[in-house]
Design an enzyme around this catalytic site. Structure first.
Site, PDB file in Angstrom:
ATOM      1  N   SER A 111      22.504  41.007  42.406  1.00  0.00           N
ATOM      2  CA  SER A 111      23.681  41.834  42.937  1.00  0.00           C
ATOM      3  C   SER A 111      23.976  42.899  42.085  1.00  0.00           C
ATOM      4  O   SER A 111      23.108  44.001  41.662  1.00  0.00           O
ATOM      5  CB  SER A 111      24.492  40.890  43.585  1.00  0.00           C
ATOM      6  OG  SER A 111      25.403  41.702  44.245  1.00  0.00           O
ATOM      7  N   HIS A 112      25.118  42.991  41.750  1.00  0.00           N
ATOM      8  CA  HIS A 112      25.669  44.046  40.966  1.00  0.00           C
ATOM      9  C   HIS A 112      25.436  43.757  39.469  1.00  0.00           C
ATOM     10  O   HIS A 112      25.852  44.609  38.772  1.00  0.00           O
ATOM     11  CB  HIS A 112      27.349  43.864  41.261  1.00  0.00           C
ATOM     12  CG  HIS A 112      27.694  42.606  40.961  1.00  0.00           C
ATOM     13  ND1 HIS A 112      27.601  41.419  41.594  1.00  0.00           N
ATOM     14  CD2 HIS A 112      28.681  42.181  40.016  1.00  0.00           C
ATOM     15  CE1 HIS A 112      28.446  40.663  41.119  1.00  0.00           C
ATOM     16  NE2 HIS A 112      28.777  40.946  40.076  1.00  0.00           N
ATOM     17  N   ASP A 275      25.486  48.853  45.463  1.00  0.00           N
ATOM     18  CA  ASP A 275      25.030  47.871  44.378  1.00  0.00           C
ATOM     19  C   ASP A 275      23.681  47.585  44.311  1.00  0.00           C
ATOM     20  O   ASP A 275      22.822  48.175  45.226  1.00  0.00           O
ATOM     21  CB  ASP A 275      25.980  46.652  44.303  1.00  0.00           C
ATOM     22  CG  ASP A 275      25.477  45.653  45.260  1.00  0.00           C
ATOM     23  OD1 ASP A 275      25.097  46.173  46.366  1.00  0.00           O
ATOM     24  OD2 ASP A 275      25.909  44.536  45.216  1.00  0.00           O
ATOM     25  N   ASP A 277      21.741  45.338  45.402  1.00  0.00           N
ATOM     26  CA  ASP A 277      21.019  44.764  46.313  1.00  0.00           C
ATOM     27  C   ASP A 277      21.495  45.207  47.771  1.00  0.00           C
ATOM     28  O   ASP A 277      21.104  44.671  48.823  1.00  0.00           O
ATOM     29  CB  ASP A 277      20.850  43.335  46.455  1.00  0.00           C
ATOM     30  CG  ASP A 277      22.311  42.608  46.503  1.00  0.00           C
ATOM     31  OD1 ASP A 277      23.348  43.338  46.136  1.00  0.00           O
ATOM     32  OD2 ASP A 277      22.716  41.371  46.972  1.00  0.00           O
ATOM     33  N   ASP A 279      24.536  45.164  49.147  1.00  0.00           N
ATOM     34  CA  ASP A 279      25.505  44.435  50.193  1.00  0.00           C
ATOM     35  C   ASP A 279      27.146  44.956  49.630  1.00  0.00           C
ATOM     36  O   ASP A 279      27.931  44.621  50.492  1.00  0.00           O
ATOM     37  CB  ASP A 279      25.305  42.960  50.127  1.00  0.00           C
ATOM     38  CG  ASP A 279      25.726  42.516  48.618  1.00  0.00           C
ATOM     39  OD1 ASP A 279      25.726  43.190  47.444  1.00  0.00           O
ATOM     40  OD2 ASP A 279      25.385  41.141  48.490  1.00  0.00           O
ATOM     41  N   ARG A 280      27.379  45.621  48.519  1.00  0.00           N
ATOM     42  CA  ARG A 280      28.726  46.148  48.243  1.00  0.00           C
ATOM     43  C   ARG A 280      28.723  47.533  48.671  1.00  0.00           C
ATOM     44  O   ARG A 280      27.648  48.162  48.396  1.00  0.00           O
ATOM     45  CB  ARG A 280      29.006  45.713  46.751  1.00  0.00           C
ATOM     46  CG  ARG A 280      28.874  44.386  46.406  1.00  0.00           C
ATOM     47  CD  ARG A 280      29.339  44.192  44.982  1.00  0.00           C
ATOM     48  NE  ARG A 280      29.463  42.837  44.549  1.00  0.00           N
ATOM     49  CZ  ARG A 280      30.166  42.467  43.725  1.00  0.00           C
ATOM     50  NH1 ARG A 280      30.792  42.980  42.862  1.00  0.00           N
ATOM     51  NH2 ARG A 280      29.937  40.971  43.421  1.00  0.00           N
ATOM     52  N   LYS A 374      27.480  40.621  53.549  1.00  0.00           N
ATOM     53  CA  LYS A 374      28.066  41.894  53.474  1.00  0.00           C
ATOM     54  C   LYS A 374      27.457  42.887  53.600  1.00  0.00           C
ATOM     55  O   LYS A 374      26.137  42.659  53.153  1.00  0.00           O
ATOM     56  CB  LYS A 374      29.145  41.691  52.367  1.00  0.00           C
ATOM     57  CG  LYS A 374      28.271  41.546  51.033  1.00  0.00           C
ATOM     58  CD  LYS A 374      29.588  41.448  50.029  1.00  0.00           C
ATOM     59  CE  LYS A 374      29.190  41.322  48.526  1.00  0.00           C
ATOM     60  NZ  LYS A 374      28.724  39.902  48.258  1.00  0.00           N
TER      61      LYS A 374
HETATM   62  C1  G16 Z   1      29.140  37.421  45.380  1.00  0.00           C
HETATM   63  C2  G16 Z   1      29.523  36.891  46.504  1.00  0.00           C
HETATM   64  C3  G16 Z   1      30.819  37.396  46.929  1.00  0.00           C
HETATM   65  C4  G16 Z   1      31.895  37.218  45.749  1.00  0.00           C
HETATM   66  C5  G16 Z   1      31.262  38.021  44.524  1.00  0.00           C
HETATM   67  C6  G16 Z   1      31.973  37.776  43.349  1.00  0.00           C
HETATM   68  O1  G16 Z   1      28.793  38.869  45.644  1.00  0.00           O
HETATM   69  O2  G16 Z   1      28.931  36.989  47.640  1.00  0.00           O
HETATM   70  O3  G16 Z   1      31.436  36.511  48.010  1.00  0.00           O
HETATM   71  O4  G16 Z   1      33.133  37.708  46.048  1.00  0.00           O
HETATM   72  O5  G16 Z   1      29.982  37.360  44.333  1.00  0.00           O
HETATM   73  O6  G16 Z   1      32.172  36.312  42.954  1.00  0.00           O
HETATM   74  P1  G16 Z   1      32.738  35.957  41.759  1.00  0.00           P
HETATM   75  O7  G16 Z   1      34.080  36.371  41.774  1.00  0.00           O
HETATM   76  O8  G16 Z   1      32.699  34.354  41.932  1.00  0.00           O
HETATM   77  O9  G16 Z   1      32.058  36.688  40.434  1.00  0.00           O
HETATM   78  P2  G16 Z   1      27.544  39.686  45.228  1.00  0.00           P
HETATM   79  O10 G16 Z   1      27.786  40.906  45.669  1.00  0.00           O
HETATM   80  O11 G16 Z   1      27.259  39.216  43.846  1.00  0.00           O
HETATM   81  O12 G16 Z   1      26.448  38.965  45.914  1.00  0.00           O
END
Ligand code: G16
Length: 539
Positions: A111-112, A275, A277, A279-280, A374
């Site tokens: 992801s990010h 981000d 991938d 989704d953000r 998302k």
């Molecule tokens: C993932 C989850 C999200 C979550 C985020 C942060 O996002 O899909 O639901 O809010 O991580 O999680 P944490 O606070 O545990 O680091 P992504 O965009 O990284 O897939």
């Protein structure tokens, strides 16, 4: 077909969103293979099944896709639908899983988190509904991975993933599809492209920062080619294995180039970033930043202006640490509002049951029932649709929103790469002190309640405990504290701060929140436990 003997790794426990580790951890012999075999076993085997496969193109994506294809074939899968070049954004993968009615999909992304040989990699499994596997399945993956003794793999040449069409890998069909086409078609069904096109034709200017990550081709096709935004609207639009050295996390800290432009003298009307991938999303107006929690609330209040939501929304859901701004909109609309633990997987049941249409998180995630992830670009298009209909600036829309509902001042402070043991000690100490907090006054605010958030899924009755410590004050202010489940180094402490105001909407959130911030530091003794006085990232 070969059965390879292997030894279990003891750290293959999926976190908030799949298994995320340093890329080199994934690159060591058997590491990826063990986890992929654990996925197949945990879902009752791959025999005769169809899967979607793709990732955000980060370093090792290309190698991992080939390994997974050979393992899927050896495990008896009948078909794998792969994005061209092994590339699919997370929402596009979710869409394909649903449209093609597959048995799920494997998504490669951290992801990010930054990408590269010395950065991060990740893998997760999404269910036939298109959403991330729930805890019952990720727990089963962990159990399987912890006890694994062998995996199945095919010895074969790499499959050519650049040419669209179908080939066979020892009897398993490998179907390479355009990574963008189906997703773009879905967006056309939800939003009024003509109205947005007319807005761009009238001189509306936008900047979309794809941060050298997966959304570049999606944003270019949709925003520039289909909606007619000026060439160059999408910046950093070419995906790169190391994201061009960028940290593809769309927040004011990491998307600072976009922020500088949007706060500058000749700022475009609208700015957005996505981000790694896809989704953000982060949304910015000319001279004004929209916090993710506010964005969710504004989208919920205005969604009916887009054709895909013209009949209104059934309900809304937000993760617990997300501000209560959207709850006020739900109350006004007379619809249900749900509070879930952090992690998109917790929205799945509510979406499947038709209880909610829109969901969102403070962590720059917003989405709807069109997929089960998302969706960054979706949020940007919904904003564009709203701007095209209301013909107002982002600042005006936000100000009108606050006038009507009040403002939930909100911020998240992240303390990264904290010593894991010390972070655990701090959380344990705070947990132990919760019972004595109600009635105590801090920074002039009286504590009304304090607990460790526990969630019971209203659809299937499953429970998830210890999802974050909450301290609620009588004036509606709130402190939430939890450790991230997506980091790959030490612990990341997340401090979520919120304060509601019925007037005075133009303050700097950090000033408006000053007493809440102070109270949080006193309460948890962050400096005493971790040695940190200042956060690394403020969003
Ligand atoms: C993932 C989850 C999200 C979550 C985020 C942060 O996002 O899909 O639901 O809010 O991580 O999680 P944490 O606070 O545990 O680091 P992504 O965009 O990284 O897939």
């Amino acid at each position: 077909m070969t059965t390879i003997p292997t030894v279990a790794f003891d750290d293959q426990k999926p976190g908030t969103s799949g298994l995320r580790k340093k890329t080199r951890v994934f690159m060591q012999p058997h590491y990826l293979e063990n986890f992929v075999q654990a996925i197949f076993t945990a879902i009752g085997g791959a025999r005769g099944k169809t899967f979607v496969l793709g990732g955000d193109g980060r370093y090792f994506n290309d190698r991992a896709v080939q390994v997974i294809l050979r393992m899927a074939a050896a495990n008896g899968a009948s078909r794998v639908i792969v994005g061209q070049g092994g590339i699919l954004s997370t929402p596009a993968a979710s869409n394909l899983i649903r449209q093609r009615k597959t048995d799920g999909g494997i998504i490669l992304s951290a992801s990010h988190n930054p990408g590269g040989e010395d950065e991060d990699f990740g893998i997760k499994f999404n269910m036939p509904n298109g959403g991330p596997a729930p805890e019952s399945i990720t727990d089963a993956m962990y159990r399987e991975a912890s006890a694994i003794v062998s995996y199945e793999i095919l010895e074969a040449q790499d499959v050519d993933l650049n040419a669209l069409g179908e080939t066979s890998l020892d009897g398993m069909a490998v179907e390479v599809v355009d990574s963008v086409a189906d997703y773009a078609a879905l967006m056309e069904t939800l939003f009024d492209f003509d109205a947005i096109r007319a807005m761009f034709a009238g001189g509306f200017r936008m900047r979309f920062d794809a941060m050298c990550a997966v959304t570049g081709p999606y944003a270019t096709e949709i925003i520039e080619n289909r909606l007619g935004a000026a060439a160059g609207t999408v910046t950093h639009g070419t995906p790169m294995p190391d994201f061009g050295g960028m940290h593809p996390d769309p927040n004011p800290t990491w998307a600072h180039e976009l922020m500088d432009e949007m706060m500058g003298p000749d700022a475009p009307d609208f700015g957005a970033a996505s981000d790694g991938d896809g989704d953000r999303n982060m949304v910015v107006g000319r001279g004004i930043y929209v916090s993710p929690s506010d964005s969710l609330a504004v989208l919920a209040a205005n969604a009916h202006l887009a054709k895909g939501y013209a009949k209104g929304i059934a309900g809304v859901a937000r993760s617990m640490p997300t501000s209560a701004a959207v709850d006020r909109v739900a109350k006004d609309l007379g619809i249900e509002a749900f509070e879930t633990p952090t992690g998109w997987k917790f929205f799945g049941n509510l979406l499947d049951a038709g209880r909610v249409t829109l969901c969102g998180e403070e962590s720059f995630g917003t989405g709807s029932d069109h997929v089960r992830e998302k969706d960054g670009l979706w949020a940007v298009l919904l904003w564009l649709n709203i701007l095209a209909v209301r013909k107002q600036s982002v600042a005006d829309i936000l100000n009108e929103h606050w006038q009507k509902y009040g403002r939930n001042y909100y911020s998240r402070h992240d303390f990264e790469a904290v010593d894991k043991e010390k972070a655990d000690e701090m959380v344990a100490a705070l947990r132990g002190a919760l019972a004595d907090l109600p009635g105590r006054t801090m920074q002039g605010m009286a504590v009304a309640a304090a607990d460790d958030f526990s969630y019971t899924d209203p659809v299937d009755g499953s429970t998830s405990a210890k999802q974050g410590i909450r301290v609620l004050f009588e004036d509606g202010s709130r402190i939430v504290m939890r450790l991230s489940g997506t980091g790959t180094q030490g612990a990341t402490l997340r401090l979520y701060l919120e304060r509601y105001a019925e007037s005075g909407f133009d303050r700097d959130p950090q000033d408006a929140l000053a007493p809440v911030i102070q109270a949080a530091h006193e309460l948890a003794d962050i400096a005493g436990h971790t040695g940190r006085t200042e956060p690394d990232v403020i969003t």
